[in-house]
Design a protein around this motif. Structure first.
Motif, mmCIF file in Angstrom:
data_model
loop_
_atom_site.group_PDB
_atom_site.id
_atom_site.type_symbol
_atom_site.label_atom_id
_atom_site.label_comp_id
_atom_site.label_asym_id
_atom_site.label_seq_id
_atom_site.Cartn_x
_atom_site.Cartn_y
_atom_site.Cartn_z
ATOM 1 N N UNK A 1 -77.703 -85.481 -110.534
ATOM 2 C CA UNK A 1 -78.073 -85.019 -109.204
ATOM 3 C C UNK A 1 -78.049 -86.096 -108.150
ATOM 4 N N UNK A 2 -77.959 -87.375 -108.555
ATOM 5 C CA UNK A 2 -77.938 -88.507 -107.634
ATOM 6 C C UNK A 2 -78.989 -88.392 -106.545
ATOM 7 N N UNK A 3 -79.240 -89.361 -105.766
ATOM 8 C CA UNK A 3 -78.686 -90.705 -105.877
ATOM 9 C C UNK A 3 -79.408 -91.526 -106.953
ATOM 10 N N UNK A 4 -78.729 -92.548 -107.437
ATOM 11 C CA UNK A 4 -79.265 -93.398 -108.491
ATOM 12 C C UNK A 4 -79.282 -94.851 -108.051
ATOM 13 N N UNK A 5 -79.883 -95.663 -108.870
ATOM 14 C CA UNK A 5 -79.928 -97.094 -108.613
ATOM 15 C C UNK A 5 -81.216 -97.478 -107.903
ATOM 16 N N UNK B 1 -73.973 -92.217 -106.160
ATOM 17 C CA UNK B 1 -73.908 -90.760 -106.290
ATOM 18 C C UNK B 1 -72.804 -90.413 -107.275
ATOM 19 N N UNK B 2 -73.039 -89.386 -108.028
ATOM 20 C CA UNK B 2 -71.990 -88.814 -108.862
ATOM 21 C C UNK B 2 -71.674 -87.448 -108.302
ATOM 22 N N UNK B 3 -70.413 -87.109 -108.284
ATOM 23 C CA UNK B 3 -69.987 -85.786 -107.833
ATOM 24 C C UNK B 3 -68.849 -85.331 -108.728
ATOM 25 N N UNK B 4 -68.794 -84.055 -108.930
ATOM 26 C CA UNK B 4 -67.737 -83.484 -109.752
ATOM 27 C C UNK B 4 -68.223 -82.199 -110.391
ATOM 28 N N UNK B 5 -67.366 -81.563 -111.122
ATOM 29 C CA UNK B 5 -67.695 -80.266 -111.696
ATOM 30 C C UNK B 5 -68.913 -80.307 -112.613
ATOM 31 N N UNK B 6 -69.079 -81.414 -113.345
ATOM 32 C CA UNK B 6 -70.214 -81.510 -114.263
ATOM 33 C C UNK B 6 -71.529 -81.783 -113.540
ATOM 34 N N UNK B 7 -71.463 -82.150 -112.280
ATOM 35 C CA UNK B 7 -72.663 -82.431 -111.494
ATOM 36 C C UNK B 7 -73.062 -81.256 -110.605
ATOM 37 N N UNK B 8 -72.311 -80.202 -110.647
ATOM 38 C CA UNK B 8 -72.520 -79.069 -109.746
ATOM 39 C C UNK B 8 -73.788 -78.290 -110.089
ATOM 40 N N UNK C 1 -72.780 -84.234 -102.222
ATOM 41 C CA UNK C 1 -72.894 -85.694 -102.235
ATOM 42 C C UNK C 1 -72.473 -86.269 -100.886
ATOM 43 N N UNK C 2 -71.396 -85.748 -100.330
ATOM 44 C CA UNK C 2 -70.932 -86.230 -99.031
ATOM 45 C C UNK C 2 -71.960 -86.020 -97.925
#
Length: 114
Positions: free
Chosen positions: A68-72, A78-85, A102-103
């Protein structure tokens, strides 16, 4: 079992299922399929079995928050992509919505959103 059948056998099985579900008349030419296209994901060189990855048991419960981000320490990753939806995981719609989310979050953080 399914892939041991010929393409024509698979097509007929699918058409028969449609007829049962939609109560079609097999003698009605207007109800016959116009085209049939199939793809054997198992023989595809790069995906080797699927158009999407899947997470094994325990992955979401252990690492789900990271998707789900954000991390660190400073929340800069941030991670984005189909697996993060949030919805439509594994599909293009999910990848797009995850990227947009994410954007927007990054733009908001940078003060670029009004």
């Amino acid at each position: 079992l399914w892939m041991t059948k010929t393409s024509e056998e698979r097509r007929k099985a699918i058409e028969d299922q449609y007829k049962r579900v939609f109560e079609g008349d097999e003698n009605n030419e207007d109800e016959k399929s116009i085209d049939y296209v199939e793809f054997d994901w198992c023989s595809e060189e790069y995906s080797r079995g699927g158009y999407s990855a899947f997470m094994g048991p325990g992955v979401l419960s252990r690492f789900g928050k990271a998707l789900g981000g954000p991390l660190g320490d400073r929340k800069q990753i941030w991670f984005a992509g189909t697996d993060c939806a949030d919805i439509w995981q594994g599909y293009m719609d999910g990848a797009i919505s995850s990227g947009e989310k994410a954007g927007f979050e990054i733009a908001s953080l940078l003060g670029k959103m009004t």
